[in-house]
Structure formats: C-alpha cells, structure tokens
Scaffold this motif. Structure first.
Motif, PDB file in Angstrom:
ATOM      1  N   ARG A  45      11.321  -0.296  11.004  1.00 34.28           N
ATOM      2  CA  ARG A  45      11.744  -1.623  11.474  1.00 34.28           C
ATOM      3  C   ARG A  45      10.535  -2.486  11.823  1.00 34.28           C
ATOM      4  N   ARG A  46       9.567  -1.899  12.540  1.00 26.07           N
ATOM      5  CA  ARG A  46       8.354  -2.655  12.908  1.00 26.07           C
ATOM      6  C   ARG A  46       7.599  -3.105  11.659  1.00 26.07           C
ATOM      7  N   TYR A  47       7.417  -2.190  10.718  1.00 24.63           N
ATOM      8  CA  TYR A  47       6.692  -2.501   9.487  1.00 24.63           C
ATOM      9  C   TYR A  47       7.424  -3.587   8.691  1.00 24.63           C
ATOM     10  N   GLY A  48       8.732  -3.453   8.573  1.00 23.44           N
ATOM     11  CA  GLY A  48       9.525  -4.441   7.840  1.00 23.44           C
ATOM     12  C   GLY A  48       9.489  -5.807   8.493  1.00 23.44           C
ATOM     13  N   SER A  49       9.559  -5.831   9.816  1.00 21.43           N
ATOM     14  CA  SER A  49       9.510  -7.111  10.524  1.00 21.43           C
ATOM     15  C   SER A  49       8.158  -7.792  10.331  1.00 21.43           C
ATOM     16  N   LEU A  50       7.099  -7.017  10.445  1.00 24.44           N
ATOM     17  CA  LEU A  50       5.752  -7.575  10.301  1.00 24.44           C
ATOM     18  C   LEU A  50       5.537  -8.133   8.898  1.00 24.44           C
ATOM     19  N   HIS A  51       5.832  -7.352   7.883  1.00 23.46           N
ATOM     20  CA  HIS A  51       5.587  -7.785   6.514  1.00 23.46           C
ATOM     21  C   HIS A  51       6.598  -8.832   6.056  1.00 23.46           C
ATOM     22  N   GLY A  52       7.804  -8.774   6.569  1.00 20.74           N
ATOM     23  CA  GLY A  52       8.790  -9.811   6.277  1.00 20.74           C
ATOM     24  C   GLY A  52       8.361 -11.150   6.862  1.00 20.74           C
ATOM     25  N   ALA A  53       7.805 -11.121   8.070  1.00 18.63           N
ATOM     26  CA  ALA A  53       7.317 -12.357   8.694  1.00 18.63           C
ATOM     27  C   ALA A  53       6.139 -12.932   7.914  1.00 18.63           C
ATOM     28  N   LYS A  54       5.251 -12.064   7.446  1.00 18.95           N
ATOM     29  CA  LYS A  54       4.115 -12.535   6.643  1.00 18.95           C
ATOM     30  C   LYS A  54       4.599 -13.185   5.349  1.00 18.95           C
ATOM     31  N   ILE A  92      10.004 -25.668  -5.908  1.00 23.98           N
ATOM     32  CA  ILE A  92      10.943 -25.753  -4.789  1.00 23.98           C
ATOM     33  C   ILE A  92      12.229 -24.993  -5.113  1.00 23.98           C
ATOM     34  N   GLY A  93      12.706 -25.132  -6.326  1.00 19.39           N
ATOM     35  CA  GLY A  93      13.907 -24.401  -6.741  1.00 19.39           C
ATOM     36  C   GLY A  93      13.706 -22.900  -6.702  1.00 19.39           C
ATOM     37  N   MET A  94      12.542 -22.428  -7.149  1.00 20.02           N
ATOM     38  CA  MET A  94      12.247 -20.994  -7.110  1.00 20.02           C
ATOM     39  C   MET A  94      12.241 -20.486  -5.670  1.00 20.02           C
ATOM     40  N   ILE A  95      11.657 -21.286  -4.784  1.00 14.03           N
ATOM     41  CA  ILE A  95      11.585 -20.886  -3.380  1.00 14.03           C
ATOM     42  C   ILE A  95      12.980 -20.862  -2.761  1.00 14.03           C
ATOM     43  N   GLN A  96      13.786 -21.858  -3.082  1.00 13.82           N
ATOM     44  CA  GLN A  96      15.131 -21.919  -2.503  1.00 13.82           C
ATOM     45  C   GLN A  96      16.029 -20.797  -3.020  1.00 13.82           C
ATOM     46  N   LYS A  97      15.785 -20.315  -4.220  1.00 16.05           N
ATOM     47  CA  LYS A  97      16.586 -19.220  -4.784  1.00 16.05           C
ATOM     48  C   LYS A  97      16.093 -17.839  -4.330  1.00 16.05           C
ATOM     49  N   PHE A  98      14.938 -17.791  -3.681  1.00 11.92           N
ATOM     50  CA  PHE A  98      14.361 -16.508  -3.271  1.00 11.92           C
ATOM     51  C   PHE A  98      15.299 -15.826  -2.273  1.00 11.92           C
ATOM     52  N   PRO A  99      15.610 -14.542  -2.485  1.00 12.52           N
ATOM     53  CA  PRO A  99      16.594 -13.848  -1.631  1.00 12.52           C
ATOM     54  C   PRO A  99      15.971 -13.322  -0.327  1.00 12.52           C
ATOM     55  N   TYR A 100      15.843 -14.186   0.667  1.00 13.00           N
ATOM     56  CA  TYR A 100      15.246 -13.792   1.946  1.00 13.00           C
ATOM     57  C   TYR A 100      16.059 -12.713   2.658  1.00 13.00           C
ATOM     58  N   GLU A 101      17.369 -12.804   2.569  1.00 14.22           N
ATOM     59  CA  GLU A 101      18.244 -11.929   3.346  1.00 14.22           C
ATOM     60  C   GLU A 101      18.459 -10.558   2.718  1.00 14.22           C
ATOM     61  N   ASP A 102      18.015 -10.356   1.491  1.00 16.28           N
ATOM     62  CA  ASP A 102      18.305  -9.095   0.791  1.00 16.28           C
ATOM     63  C   ASP A 102      17.021  -8.305   0.540  1.00 16.28           C
ATOM     64  N   PRO A 103      16.643  -7.412   1.468  1.00 12.72           N
ATOM     65  CA  PRO A 103      15.419  -6.635   1.276  1.00 12.72           C
ATOM     66  C   PRO A 103      15.535  -5.582   0.180  1.00 12.72           C
ATOM     67  N   THR A 104      16.748  -5.325  -0.302  1.00 12.44           N
ATOM     68  CA  THR A 104      16.928  -4.323  -1.352  1.00 12.44           C
ATOM     69  C   THR A 104      16.933  -4.957  -2.739  1.00 12.44           C
ATOM     70  N   TYR A 105      16.677  -6.254  -2.811  1.00  7.21           N
ATOM     71  CA  TYR A 105      16.643  -6.963  -4.087  1.00  7.21           C
ATOM     72  C   TYR A 105      15.578  -6.332  -4.979  1.00  7.21           C
ATOM     73  N   GLU A 106      15.969  -5.927  -6.171  1.00  2.71           N
ATOM     74  CA  GLU A 106      15.078  -5.152  -7.048  1.00  2.71           C
ATOM     75  C   GLU A 106      13.887  -5.954  -7.555  1.00  2.71           C
ATOM     76  N   LYS A 107      14.057  -7.245  -7.763  1.00  6.81           N
ATOM     77  CA  LYS A 107      12.988  -8.057  -8.333  1.00  6.81           C
ATOM     78  C   LYS A 107      12.273  -8.887  -7.277  1.00  6.81           C
ATOM     79  N   LEU A 108      12.275  -8.429  -6.031  1.00 13.64           N
ATOM     80  CA  LEU A 108      11.665  -9.170  -4.940  1.00 13.64           C
ATOM     81  C   LEU A 108      10.185  -9.432  -5.204  1.00 13.64           C
ATOM     82  N   GLN A 109       9.438  -8.382  -5.498  1.00  9.30           N
ATOM     83  CA  GLN A 109       7.999  -8.535  -5.750  1.00  9.30           C
ATOM     84  C   GLN A 109       7.737  -9.351  -7.006  1.00  9.30           C
ATOM     85  N   GLU A 110       8.540  -9.150  -8.024  1.00 11.06           N
ATOM     86  CA  GLU A 110       8.377  -9.891  -9.274  1.00 11.06           C
ATOM     87  C   GLU A 110       8.592 -11.391  -9.043  1.00 11.06           C
ATOM     88  N   ASP A 111       9.651 -11.745  -8.323  1.00 12.36           N
ATOM     89  CA  ASP A 111       9.928 -13.153  -8.034  1.00 12.36           C
ATOM     90  C   ASP A 111       8.858 -13.757  -7.131  1.00 12.36           C
TER      91      ASP A 111
END
Length: 145
Positions: A45-54, A92-111
C-alpha cells in the motif's frame, strides 16, 4: 471373573519430544506466513501510494502544460498554430482517457510511455514557438491572459 484389560497405551512421551521440532516448525511457518502477509500488504500500500502520487503529479504537470499552451495558442490563428493546437488536443485527450482508478490496467505503462512521448514532442514544438514569439517582440500580448 473377567480378566482385567490393560489400559490402552497413552501418547508416548518420547514421541512428543521427538516430534516437537516438526510441530514447532509448522507452527512457526504459519505464524511467519501470516505476519509476512500483513507486513507485505502494508508495504505494498505504501509503495503503491508513493508511486501512484508520483505518476499523478507527472501526468498533472503534462496536463497543465498542454492546457496553458492551448490557451496561449488560441489567440494566434494560423496554420502552424492550428496543427499545434490539434496536437495539444490529442495530448489532452490521451491524458483524460488515462485510467487513473484502475491499477490493474494491462497497458498502463504502455499508455504512460505514449503520453510521455507526446509530451516530449509537444515540448520541443512549444519551445520553438516560445522562441519565435519572443523574437517578434509580440510576446507580452501573447502571454497575457
């Protein structure tokens, strides 16, 4: 009279001593596993919060950059700027479509890498735009809101 039956043999005292190591090993393993799960979840949880905030801060700065330049370029209407505005809209569209709430999104790093690449491209274009505006001595009117 019936013959007395000897009592059934009880647990062997020596067997308990011999098997104590095995029993304590099993109990220790179970306690260690439970403690490891608890500590691992807290650390995760600590690691996820830190890196999610970054990551959120990074993407937020990209969005701020894009929105600011979009506002500045709206005052200048020519073909070059319309292409830059379209590219900013794309970022701006790419940023708005970015799935902030879904940490299990498979293409998170790719996007995220696509957003970083688009930002770098736009930063180069906007640095050129900034230099051109400053050269024309018209920068004060362009940079005022």
């Amino acid at each position: 009279m019936a013959a007395a039956v000897p009592p059934a043999p009880g647990p062997d005292m020596f067997e308990e001593i011999v098997m104590a190591e095995h029993r304590f090993h099993g109990e220790g393993y179970q306690e260690g596993y439970a403690e490891g799960c608890h500590v691992g979840a807290a650390e995760g949880r600590r690691y996820g919060s830190l890196h999610g905030a970054k990551m959120g801060s990074e993407i937020g700065s990209y969005l701020g950059f894009a929105l600011t330049w979009q506002c500045l370029l709206c005052k200048c209407t020519d073909d070059k700027n319309s292409k830059k505005i379209k590219a900013l809209d794309s970022l701006i569209g790419m940023i708005q479509k970015f799935p902030y709430e879904d940490p299990t999104y498979e293409k998170l790093q790719e996007d995220l890498e696509k957003i970083r690449g688009k930002f770098k491209q736009m930063k180069i274009n906007m640095d050129e735009q900034r230099r051109n505006i400053k050269r024309t001595d018209n920068w004060k009117s362009v940079y005022s809101f």
